[in-house]
Design an enzyme around this catalytic site. Sequence first.
Site, PDB file in Angstrom:
ATOM      1  N   LYS A  99       2.322 -29.161  32.805  1.00 56.25           N
ATOM      2  CA  LYS A  99       2.539 -30.197  31.788  1.00 56.25           C
ATOM      3  C   LYS A  99       3.866 -30.062  31.034  1.00 56.25           C
ATOM      4  O   LYS A  99       4.416 -31.051  30.572  1.00 56.25           O
ATOM      5  CB  LYS A  99       1.395 -30.197  30.769  1.00 56.25           C
ATOM      6  CG  LYS A  99       0.106 -30.797  31.281  1.00 56.25           C
ATOM      7  CD  LYS A  99      -0.903 -30.848  30.141  1.00 56.25           C
ATOM      8  CE  LYS A  99      -2.202 -31.488  30.572  1.00 56.25           C
ATOM      9  NZ  LYS A  99      -3.125 -31.684  29.435  1.00 56.25           N
ATOM     10  N   ASP A 142      -2.981 -37.600  26.355  1.00 59.98           N
ATOM     11  CA  ASP A 142      -3.994 -36.757  25.705  1.00 59.98           C
ATOM     12  C   ASP A 142      -4.183 -37.178  24.245  1.00 59.98           C
ATOM     13  O   ASP A 142      -5.310 -37.249  23.746  1.00 59.98           O
ATOM     14  CB  ASP A 142      -3.590 -35.281  25.771  1.00 59.98           C
ATOM     15  CG  ASP A 142      -3.724 -34.718  27.183  1.00 59.98           C
ATOM     16  OD1 ASP A 142      -4.609 -35.180  27.930  1.00 59.98           O
ATOM     17  OD2 ASP A 142      -2.934 -33.820  27.538  1.00 59.98           O
ATOM     18  N   ASN A 168      -5.489 -22.072  12.182  1.00 62.16           N
ATOM     19  CA  ASN A 168      -5.505 -21.313  13.450  1.00 62.16           C
ATOM     20  C   ASN A 168      -5.782 -19.851  13.169  1.00 62.16           C
ATOM     21  O   ASN A 168      -5.508 -19.343  12.080  1.00 62.16           O
ATOM     22  CB  ASN A 168      -4.160 -21.466  14.171  1.00 62.16           C
ATOM     23  CG  ASN A 168      -4.237 -21.007  15.619  1.00 62.16           C
ATOM     24  OD1 ASN A 168      -5.125 -21.431  16.357  1.00 62.16           O
ATOM     25  ND2 ASN A 168      -3.330 -20.129  16.028  1.00 62.16           N
ATOM     26  N   GLY A 224      -2.593 -24.403  20.231  1.00 61.83           N
ATOM     27  CA  GLY A 224      -2.164 -24.445  21.634  1.00 61.83           C
ATOM     28  C   GLY A 224      -1.693 -25.839  22.012  1.00 61.83           C
ATOM     29  O   GLY A 224      -1.424 -26.678  21.142  1.00 61.83           O
ATOM     30  N   GLY A 243      -6.557 -25.070  15.744  1.00 66.07           N
ATOM     31  CA  GLY A 243      -5.906 -24.665  16.982  1.00 66.07           C
ATOM     32  C   GLY A 243      -4.399 -24.787  16.900  1.00 66.07           C
ATOM     33  O   GLY A 243      -3.871 -25.464  16.012  1.00 66.07           O
TER      34      GLY A 243
HETATM   35  P1  ATR Z   1      -4.627 -25.125  25.052  1.00 64.95           P
HETATM   36  O1  ATR Z   1      -3.254 -25.265  25.595  1.00 64.95           O
HETATM   37  O2  ATR Z   1      -5.722 -25.623  25.957  1.00 64.95           O
HETATM   38  O3  ATR Z   1      -4.749 -25.666  23.677  1.00 64.95           O
HETATM   39  P2  ATR Z   1      -4.174 -22.339  24.349  1.00 64.95           P
HETATM   40  O4  ATR Z   1      -2.719 -22.572  24.280  1.00 64.95           O
HETATM   41  O5  ATR Z   1      -4.672 -21.129  25.062  1.00 64.95           O
HETATM   42  O6  ATR Z   1      -4.946 -23.544  25.026  1.00 64.95           O
HETATM   43  O7  ATR Z   1      -4.753 -22.361  22.871  1.00 64.95           O
HETATM   44  C1  ATR Z   1      -6.044 -21.980  22.599  1.00 64.95           C
HETATM   45  C2  ATR Z   1      -6.340 -22.146  21.114  1.00 64.95           C
HETATM   46  O8  ATR Z   1      -7.675 -21.699  20.895  1.00 64.95           O
HETATM   47  C3  ATR Z   1      -5.468 -21.324  20.217  1.00 64.95           C
HETATM   48  O9  ATR Z   1      -5.305 -21.993  18.984  1.00 64.95           O
HETATM   49  C4  ATR Z   1      -6.300 -20.042  20.029  1.00 64.95           C
HETATM   50  O10 ATR Z   1      -6.038 -19.356  18.823  1.00 64.95           O
HETATM   51  P3  ATR Z   1      -4.880 -18.233  18.749  1.00 64.95           P
HETATM   52  O11 ATR Z   1      -3.588 -18.974  18.577  1.00 64.95           O
HETATM   53  O12 ATR Z   1      -5.251 -17.422  17.581  1.00 64.95           O
HETATM   54  O13 ATR Z   1      -4.953 -17.464  20.052  1.00 64.95           O
HETATM   55  C5  ATR Z   1      -7.677 -20.631  19.952  1.00 64.95           C
HETATM   56  N1  ATR Z   1      -8.738 -19.674  20.278  1.00 64.95           N
HETATM   57  C6  ATR Z   1      -9.216 -19.382  21.513  1.00 64.95           C
HETATM   58  N2  ATR Z   1     -10.229 -18.485  21.439  1.00 64.95           N
HETATM   59  C7  ATR Z   1     -10.385 -18.207  20.120  1.00 64.95           C
HETATM   60  C8  ATR Z   1     -11.286 -17.382  19.372  1.00 64.95           C
HETATM   61  N3  ATR Z   1     -12.233 -16.644  19.976  1.00 64.95           N
HETATM   62  N4  ATR Z   1     -11.171 -17.369  18.031  1.00 64.95           N
HETATM   63  C9  ATR Z   1     -10.242 -18.100  17.391  1.00 64.95           C
HETATM   64  N5  ATR Z   1      -9.360 -18.924  18.044  1.00 64.95           N
HETATM   65  C10 ATR Z   1      -9.435 -18.974  19.376  1.00 64.95           C
END
Ligand code: ATR
Length: 272
Positions: free
Chosen positions: A69, A105, A151, A130, A128
């Site tokens: 992407k 999206d 986040n 990501g 979030g």
């Molecule tokens: P995507 O591109 O699909 O959004 P990503 O870039 O891996 O995926 O982002 C995942 C998001 O979920 C992030 O905000 C991550 O928080 P961190 O920045 O702290 O890593 C969040 N996330 C995933 N598992 C988590 C957990 N167990 N607790 C808190 N946040 C989580």
Amino acid sequence: MKVNGTTKIYGIMGNPVSHSLSPAMHNAAFQAQDLNKVYVAFEVTDVARALDGFRALGIGGISVTIPHKQSVITHLDTIDPVAKKIGAVNTLLIEDAHIRGYNTDWIGANQALKPIVDLPAATVLLLGAGGAARAIGFGLQEKGATVILANRTVEKGQALARDLNCEFHPLADLKDLKVDALVNATSIGMTPNVEETPVAKAFLKHIPAVMDIVYSPQETRLLREAKQVGCKTVDGRYMLLYQGVAQFELWTGRKAPVDIMREKLFSQLDSS
Ligand code: ATR
């Protein structure tokens, strides 16, 4: 499905891509409208060569998924301004060998929220930092909504909040905020971690509407608890559906057969 000498080809490029539900959803839509189009999956490693192939073969449009992407952007001929801000493209429209990149999206997220939030006037707490949160955040602002970001990892959250020019809070330290909706754009609660949830149930009491982008399970713990305290909710399948609806409309210039796409996508999800 009939394929003949004038059938136009569409597809999804990603890696891996064999489990994608997009072929079923888009082919159902093409068939419902009797369009001479077919949608297939392309497992791609070399993005530049894939795009040259699409140009050379007269492919009509492509869905772009993980891990391409972001990297696809440098190979486009033009890019939609919102996709450029987001820094990610999930849709290619190819006309006369010219490839234009879009991001649907954020359109999918806004459309999914529509039944439960009056967006232009809303303040939305977005969880979030990501790729999904980034697309949804810029998309909400595009609609006029006010975004508050939270986040787990503070530096990552602050970096996105800077780009969005919005307020930020650490996820672990969420004060009572007055918001109209909460959107979970993290992967918290996704199978197999179904007992995880991003915020305490009590925190949801004063939030009118909650959307989760996690679609497996269909009802996450977050959504279950949100319903229990009286929030309106939308599950993650709807963003998936509406990003596809927006792709269909870009590719065909027609209104998408939303009911058919929903039925196909949801039944595929149920059996996957
Ligand atoms: P995507 O591109 O699909 O959004 P990503 O870039 O891996 O995926 O982002 C995942 C998001 O979920 C992030 O905000 C991550 O928080 P961190 O920045 O702290 O890593 C969040 N996330 C995933 N598992 C988590 C957990 N167990 N607790 C808190 N946040 C989580």
